[in-house]
Design an enzyme around this catalytic site. Structure first.
Site, PDB file in Angstrom:
ATOM      1  N   ARG A   1      -7.846  23.002 -22.391  1.00 50.75           N
ATOM      2  CA  ARG A   1      -8.996  22.133 -22.160  1.00 50.75           C
ATOM      3  C   ARG A   1     -10.051  22.895 -21.379  1.00 50.75           C
ATOM      4  O   ARG A   1      -9.770  23.412 -20.296  1.00 50.75           O
ATOM      5  CB  ARG A   1      -8.606  20.882 -21.377  1.00 50.75           C
ATOM      6  CG  ARG A   1      -9.841  20.001 -21.154  1.00 50.75           C
ATOM      7  CD  ARG A   1      -9.532  18.718 -20.451  1.00 50.75           C
ATOM      8  NE  ARG A   1      -9.164  18.944 -19.068  1.00 50.75           N
ATOM      9  CZ  ARG A   1      -8.742  17.976 -18.250  1.00 50.75           C
ATOM     10  NH1 ARG A   1      -8.618  16.752 -18.710  1.00 50.75           N
ATOM     11  NH2 ARG A   1      -8.423  18.248 -17.012  1.00 50.75           N
TER      12      ARG A   1
ATOM     13  N   HIS B   1       0.836  -1.210   0.000  1.00 53.33           N
ATOM     14  CA  HIS B   1       0.000   0.000   0.000  1.00 53.33           C
ATOM     15  C   HIS B   1       0.867   1.255   0.000  1.00 53.33           C
ATOM     16  O   HIS B   1       0.680   2.156  -0.813  1.00 53.33           O
ATOM     17  CB  HIS B   1      -0.916  -0.014   1.229  1.00 53.33           C
ATOM     18  CG  HIS B   1      -1.787   1.194   1.360  1.00 53.33           C
ATOM     19  ND1 HIS B   1      -1.414   2.308   2.062  1.00 53.33           N
ATOM     20  CD2 HIS B   1      -3.001   1.468   0.842  1.00 53.33           C
ATOM     21  CE1 HIS B   1      -2.371   3.215   1.984  1.00 53.33           C
ATOM     22  NE2 HIS B   1      -3.341   2.726   1.254  1.00 53.33           N
TER      23      HIS B   1
ATOM     24  N   CYS C   1      -2.511  12.920 -23.629  1.00 48.87           N
ATOM     25  CA  CYS C   1      -2.225  13.862 -22.540  1.00 48.87           C
ATOM     26  C   CYS C   1      -2.466  13.255 -21.168  1.00 48.87           C
ATOM     27  O   CYS C   1      -2.528  13.965 -20.172  1.00 48.87           O
ATOM     28  CB  CYS C   1      -2.998  15.158 -22.727  1.00 48.87           C
ATOM     29  SG  CYS C   1      -4.772  14.952 -22.681  1.00 48.87           S
TER      30      CYS C   1
ATOM     31  N   ASN D   1      -5.707   8.614 -18.553  1.00 43.71           N
ATOM     32  CA  ASN D   1      -6.048   8.382 -17.134  1.00 43.71           C
ATOM     33  C   ASN D   1      -7.521   7.978 -17.017  1.00 43.71           C
ATOM     34  O   ASN D   1      -7.849   6.937 -16.460  1.00 43.71           O
ATOM     35  CB  ASN D   1      -5.827   9.641 -16.294  1.00 43.71           C
ATOM     36  CG  ASN D   1      -4.382  10.044 -16.215  1.00 43.71           C
ATOM     37  OD1 ASN D   1      -3.513   9.345 -16.714  1.00 43.71           O
ATOM     38  ND2 ASN D   1      -4.114  11.185 -15.612  1.00 43.71           N
TER      39      ASN D   1
END
Lengths: 561, 561
Positions: free
Chosen positions: B299, B120, B519, B455
């Site tokens: 963006r 973790h 990106c 992502n």
């Protein structure tokens, strides 16, 4: 007007089609082509008994079918309170917004004066399966004064009204509701062979019988209780395609999950799981008995654990209040609060659920398959024919499936050991994530069957959380025609459908007879069923109510040119 | 041990490769093949100055690179409090759990006695870009007594330690940190041509120069401020691939968004938006000046509005407390609470954000393009060469893109009107949803360029909320080898990569030279860059720090056989 005609048309469509058949003008194949699942659905809803003295006061746009009776209420909070006090209410608003959700859930039906079929009220009501009439522009709603006026009538809070979501008609007073004769037939309470059967019932019977003889798709049902399973079987279901075991740990049994989460060590955890096993076993026995001889697909626990716990917002407020008042907070409440906070996720839909839970707490899934083994043996002992199937949810990668499959196979073998019996127990998975869809060939290697969870697949492919978007921007999107239809009501063939097709082709490359099904709500949607037929899937699974619709539509798909 | 060797190897790799070139044994192409972006990254991190008297007390697994100095703290809550009081702390734990997140964010670095590279602590630290050493089994952590012992040493809370996440070495006391000479060169503070340049700097310079001459991929940067843009340009960035405008409305400017959300009518809303415009304009001017002559992709606002508002949990507790104490709650607070509750979503990642926000509140996006037009004119007037690009986020369907494109084109034309000038302003979109990927041909028709937001695409394809999964089950998955690597660190070529490939092929069918970029963070990851090169994408965009790494790796990809 149009819908009243539409409703008459539904009856007529079935009767006239068969008249032509009897006259030798068309074939039975052509006859089923002239009816539709939507028409059948219309005939299945309960209706108002319109024989008495009715006071029709307005007509609006029939936005979500059904017949609802209750006291008019003009505020969502008030609707919630009154419903909690045991009253049946109809929520009346100029239009609804996300703030009205609580009232919409509480109400029997929704009536608005503005907005069309794609308004917030309409989209959300259909999503909830709740009766609604929208855009009733003849009524003038005064939300401050808690009344609406229409012509010479004024309806105050507490006055009873009746709304027909199939025709769009609003009545003053309580109109008696009668079950549909078609539903009585479908539920086996009226035989189509006798004289008491109405012409439409006889027509529906002949049409469905023919559809059944032609269709290639099997129709299963989504059922979590023996009652649902029995009901669906009578309606023609050929097995359970989705049994959501999480529904077995809501209500009173929530306490078990709470204790599981609060367990201070693994021994305590094991103890709680051991207590859950006999309950789970009894659930499975009932469902498999109802479906004796037919497959029952048990989906292992799917939702995030915190769905079984109190909300973080509520608990935080409660703690803050107690602290402010200097009240002592019991240790158990503190522990619960800490656990809820620990399990809280930003996006639970994309978090610790499904197979991930099964890998993190393997004892849970092991308990579920043990319960299934014992339940199957019990059902067999009682002289029935259990056909259990295990389904692993939310898989994204082959390795997850393989890892869990091995764990569960061992547990199943261990449990059968010593009983001198073995019941075949296929282990399959769901295709719910886009990754599962595009790598379906790799999953198929380790799965005995695959079922498309098209609800989740739609959410992930679009990045739409259904709970959120139907009450925020989806109505606006439908209005602007940015979406031609709600992708949760009918499968988005041009998008999500591409993934379903790819996955079907990929898995059938592994085995040409690979068993594929659908257990999202789209399994009961007419347009989607035609698509699934074209893809040569083996079965669709839908809510009990939609089983007859799916039977008809898969028959129609099979005879369509 | 291995990593110290690894680090020396990094320096040696660059120097020896060039030695061979100079001896005529290998070509420059072969030389860049013998170095790597990972090695370059190692050389770029700040290092401890190890020339003084050092007290090395232990060695663990280097889990996340960097050099961190601070007071040892053994409790996450305490780490948070001390950091808030202005102290630098190193969080020391046996191992970490999701409960430690708050302390990990607050700390300079993390040290654990248990767990490896997939624990973790390791996974979360790398995700945060935070220095960490794990599995330091020589140290014995006593979390109750707030100390750890190692050999004859005992380190108490408040004692200073230094941890080297690149080598895994733990030192007692504060070790001075020195900037890397390679970074000094890359940032233009040391010239490679002079004598003061170290051999490794000279080597890096020659390798990068050759990589630049060979690579096909352009390297842009993700930058939201003029400072980042300048820094990235010096590091070799060829434009801004992603400017996240939401970052311009955090901090002090949060108040604007709060007022926007609380606006009681459209006039007030318009007023707030008008106030936001000059701020936005100034942001754009700075970035486009820094990138004069190079493209800057703006963006439009992406995140859900409630990210700019206080948390529902906090506000609810506060309201509950005030109510319990009988305090009067100001009207503004009540309104804020109501707004936060209204905007609350179950899964904000899948809710009202990106293009959806732009469609629901078109005035916001219109303001942004107006600001961009004016900023471009201003930059031009100052003698620079602005190359603005507009990017619409989170598109799932062609119609969304077309609708918004038309709205924005009109606004842009209106704004230029009367100025007698026109600056080219391409409008593109992102591929972040699986649906956008599989229908990329339909999007490409209405887009001037497309950038992969890998992502979000990873989150949706896997059904992984990064915020949630990295701190819950992902470490366990890596441990069990259910995942070969963290798909947020390196692109999942076997899954998400299939979608990227499909989308590239689909859009290049529309125009063979269709401009495609990346990106997401993967734009700076070596393995992923090779994949993007193979797909013939036009550019990658990454954080400023990773620009040199991306330059090297795209060069290596170009010469690889």
């Amino acid at each position: 007007m149009q819908t009243r005609v539409g409703k008459r048309t539904a009856e007529a469509a079935f009767r006239i089609a068969l008249q032509f058949v009897d006259e030798g003008t068309i074939t039975m194949d052509e006859a089923i082509g002239r009816t539709s699942g939507d028409q059948l659905a219309m005939l299945m809803f309960p209706q108002f008994d319109t024989r008495g003295n009715l006071v029709e006061i307005a007509r609006g746009i029939p936005a979500s079918p059904g017949a609802a009776v209750g006291e008019a209420v003009f505020d969502s909070k008030r609707a919630f309170d009154m419903s909690k006090a045991g009253k049946k209410v109809i929520l009346v608003r100029r239009e609804t917004s996300p703030d009205d959700l609580v009232g919409m859930v509480a109400a029997e039906g929704i009536l608005t004066s503005r907005g069309g079929k794609t308004s917030h009220a309409a989209v959300v009501a259909r999503g909830m399966g709740k009766t609604a009439i929208c855009g009733t522009d003849a009524i003038s709603v005064d939300e401050r004064a808690n009344l609406f006026t229409v012509g010479t009538h004024t309806v105050y809070e507490g006055d009873i009204i009746s709304i027909d979501g199939t025709t769009g008609i609003v009545y003053l007073g309580a109109v008696p509701v009668v079950a549909s004769s078609v539903t009585s037939y479908l539920e086996g309470r009226v035989s189509a062979e006798t004289d008491e059967a109405s012409p439409v019932v006889k027509a529906v019977h002949r049409i469905l019988t023919h559809a059944d003889s032609r269709r290639k798709l099997l129709v299963r049902t989504n059922a979590d209780t023996p009652e649902d399973a029995i009901r669906a079987r009578i309606l023609g279901a050929q097995g359970v395609g989705l049994c959501r075991t999480e529904h077995m740990f809501l209500g009173e049994r929530r306490a078990y999950v709470e204790r599981l989460v609060l367990a201070e060590n693994e021994d305590v955890q094991r103890g709680v799981i051991a207590e859950m096993e006999p309950l789970q076993r009894a659930d499975f026995v009932g469902i498999m008995m109802a479906m004796s001889g037919l497959p029952v697909t048990i989906r292992l626990l799917d939702p995030p654990l915190h769905e079984f716990l109190p909300s973080l917002v509520d608990l935080s407020s409660q703690m803050a209040r107690s602290e402010a008042l200097g009240e002592e907070i019991p240790a158990r409440d503190k522990a619960l609060f800490a656990a809820v906070r620990r399990l809280h996720e930003s996006n639970p839909m994309l978090g610790l659920r499904g197979v991930r839970l099964g890998i993190l707490i393997p004892e849970l899934y092991k308990m579920q398959v043990r319960a299934l083994v014992h339940a199957s043996l019990e059902v067999k002992k009682l002289g029935h024919d259990p056909k259990p199937e295990v389904m692993i949810p939310l898989v994204s990668t082959q390795r997850e499936l393989l890892y869990l499959r091995e764990t569960l196979e061992e547990e199943i073998a261990q449990t059968f050991k010593g009983t001198n019996q073995v019941i075949d127990m296929p282990i399959g998975t769901m295709i719910e994530t886009p990754r599962a869809a595009i790598t379906a060939d790799r999953l198929a290697v380790h799965a005995d069957f695959v079922s498309f969870g098209t609800n989740d697949l739609t959410q992930l492919t679009w990045a739409f959380s259904r709970d959120d978007v139907e009450s925020t921007f989806l109505p606006r999107y439908l209005d602007l025609e940015l979406l031609p239809f709600n992708p949760f009501e009918s499968l988005d063939q041009a998008g999500v459908g591409i993934l379903v097709r790819q996955a079907s082709e990929l898995s059938r490359k592994v085995r040409s007879d690979f068993k594929l099904g659908v257990c999202g709500e789209h399994g009961g949607d007419p347009r989607s069923i035609h698509f699934f037929h074209e893809l040569n899937l083996d079965y669709v699974s839908c809510s009990p109510f939609r089983v007859p619709i799916a039977r008809l539509e898969s028959g129609r798909a099979a005879v369509a040119k």
